[in-house]
Design an enzyme around this catalytic site. Structure first.
Site, short mmCIF file in Angstrom:
data_model
loop_
_atom_site.label_atom_id
_atom_site.label_comp_id
_atom_site.label_asym_id
_atom_site.label_seq_id
_atom_site.Cartn_x
_atom_site.Cartn_y
_atom_site.Cartn_z
N ILE A 74 38.79 2.55 -1.92
CA ILE A 74 38.92 3.84 -2.50
C ILE A 74 38.95 3.43 -3.85
O ILE A 74 39.56 2.61 -4.64
CB ILE A 74 40.16 4.34 -2.04
N ALA A 75 38.08 4.27 -4.66
CA ALA A 75 37.95 3.80 -6.29
C ALA A 75 37.66 5.05 -6.96
O ALA A 75 36.75 5.86 -6.27
CB ALA A 75 36.70 2.70 -6.39
N VAL A 76 38.15 5.30 -8.08
CA VAL A 76 37.65 6.42 -8.98
C VAL A 76 37.03 5.85 -10.36
O VAL A 76 37.75 4.84 -10.96
CB VAL A 76 38.97 7.28 -9.05
N GLU A 106 45.11 -2.83 3.21
CA GLU A 106 45.69 -4.08 2.35
C GLU A 106 45.53 -3.59 0.57
O GLU A 106 44.46 -2.94 0.34
CB GLU A 106 45.09 -5.22 2.56
N ASN A 111 48.72 -4.39 -7.69
CA ASN A 111 48.18 -2.97 -7.99
C ASN A 111 49.04 -1.93 -7.86
O ASN A 111 49.14 -0.95 -6.71
CB ASN A 111 47.10 -2.62 -7.11
N TYR A 118 49.60 5.03 -2.45
CA TYR A 118 49.74 5.09 -0.74
C TYR A 118 51.11 5.67 -0.52
O TYR A 118 51.12 6.21 0.45
CB TYR A 118 49.27 3.51 -0.64
C1 COA Z 1 44.03 3.73 -7.50
C2 COA Z 1 42.98 4.67 -8.06
C3 COA Z 1 42.01 4.84 -6.85
C4 COA Z 1 43.91 5.99 -8.04
O1 COA Z 1 42.85 6.91 -8.69
P1 COA Z 1 43.34 8.33 -9.22
O2 COA Z 1 42.23 9.29 -9.02
O3 COA Z 1 43.40 7.75 -10.68
O4 COA Z 1 44.71 8.86 -8.60
P2 COA Z 1 45.23 10.07 -8.60
O5 COA Z 1 44.90 10.65 -9.84
O6 COA Z 1 44.97 10.90 -7.27
O7 COA Z 1 46.88 9.78 -8.55
C5 COA Z 1 47.84 10.27 -7.58
C6 COA Z 1 49.15 9.61 -7.82
O8 COA Z 1 48.97 8.16 -7.54
C7 COA Z 1 49.74 7.47 -8.34
N1 COA Z 1 49.01 6.55 -9.45
C8 COA Z 1 47.59 6.41 -9.25
N2 COA Z 1 47.41 5.81 -10.43
C9 COA Z 1 48.51 5.09 -10.77
C10 COA Z 1 48.71 4.29 -11.98
N3 COA Z 1 47.55 3.66 -12.66
N4 COA Z 1 50.00 4.13 -12.15
C11 COA Z 1 51.08 4.66 -11.53
N5 COA Z 1 50.77 5.46 -10.70
C12 COA Z 1 49.53 5.82 -10.25
C13 COA Z 1 50.50 8.38 -9.21
O9 COA Z 1 51.70 8.89 -8.37
C14 COA Z 1 49.65 9.67 -9.13
O10 COA Z 1 50.39 10.80 -9.22
P3 COA Z 1 50.50 11.53 -10.76
O11 COA Z 1 49.26 11.25 -11.63
O12 COA Z 1 50.85 12.84 -10.53
O13 COA Z 1 51.54 10.55 -11.35
C15 COA Z 1 42.35 4.27 -9.03
O14 COA Z 1 43.13 3.80 -10.04
C16 COA Z 1 41.26 3.37 -8.92
O15 COA Z 1 39.98 3.39 -8.71
N6 COA Z 1 41.75 1.93 -9.25
C17 COA Z 1 40.68 0.62 -9.30
C18 COA Z 1 40.27 0.52 -7.90
C19 COA Z 1 41.58 0.10 -7.03
O16 COA Z 1 42.74 -0.42 -7.21
N7 COA Z 1 41.76 0.79 -5.73
C20 COA Z 1 42.74 0.73 -4.71
C21 COA Z 1 42.24 -0.56 -3.95
S1 COA Z 1 43.65 -0.91 -2.57
#
Ligand code: COA
Length: 153
Positions: A74-76, A106, A111, A118
């Site tokens: 999953i990535a954004v 995993e 992270n 999760y």
């Molecule tokens: C992890 C990832 C997918 C999150 O995507 P996102 O769209 O920013 O996440 P969301 O905005 O939906 O966040 C939902 C909740 O997750 C948690 N969260 C997400 N990113 C966070 C961060 N950097 N630090 C702390 N909490 C975080 C928070 O609880 C958040 O809710 P809030 O914003 O109301 O506090 C993104 O940071 C990413 O692409 N990271 C790089 C790739 C990666 O690490 N993927 C997971 C591999 S296992």
């Protein structure tokens, strides 16, 4: 951005160049194109993307295994984080594959953002895989979401 400002739909092969562009910005060891093609070829998989005005914001790849669905990736896009895109993608996975079915994944122990995401979906840590990530020898946290009814194949 509220979740109403983007749409979630199935990922298809023509999306893969944009997936690869995000993947390379998101991970130190990005998946290859072939890995995405393989996952898209599995009929039981759930592969979704979040789009806004023709722009890809993120994606999720979830594969079905014997015991559970596995959230493989999953990535954004870094420019669109913390706006609920990942949360909406995971909500859509649960809608498509079932809220009561078991899920596992995993994640790097470092992270914290992903782990928080999760945990907010009910995933719980059940252990680690030592030195799971080849690029830096980091451990993986193994997480399961299995609060619902027993798996019914
Ligand atoms: C992890 C990832 C997918 C999150 O995507 P996102 O769209 O920013 O996440 P969301 O905005 O939906 O966040 C939902 C909740 O997750 C948690 N969260 C997400 N990113 C966070 C961060 N950097 N630090 C702390 N909490 C975080 C928070 O609880 C958040 O809710 P809030 O914003 O109301 O506090 C993104 O940071 C990413 O692409 N990271 C790089 C790739 C990666 O690490 N993927 C997971 C591999 S296992």
């Amino acid at each position: 951005m509220s979740e109403h400002e983007f749409t979630i739909r199935r990922l298809n092969h023509t999306d893969l160049p944009r997936v690869i562009a995000i993947e390379r910005r998101a991970f130190p060891s990005p998946w290859s194109l072939g890995m995405f093609v393989l996952e898209l070829s599995k009929p039981s998989g759930v592969c979704l993307t979040a789009m806004r005005d023709g722009e890809m914001l993120g994606y999720v790849i979830c594969a079905r295994y014997d015991e559970a669905y596995h959230v493989m990736n999953i990535a954004v896009d870094p420019d669109h984080r913390r706006r609920g895109v990942a949360r909406a993608l995971l909500d859509a996975v649960l809608d498509a594959a079932g809220h009561q079915t078991p899920y596992t994944l995993e994640v790097r122990v470092s992270n914290a953002g992903a782990i928080a995401l999760y945990e907010s979906f009910g995933f719980r840590s059940v252990g680690t895989r030592r030195r799971y990530y080849a690029d830096n020898g980091e451990d993986a946290l193994i997480m399961w979401r299995a609060d619902g009814e027993p798996w019914e194949a």
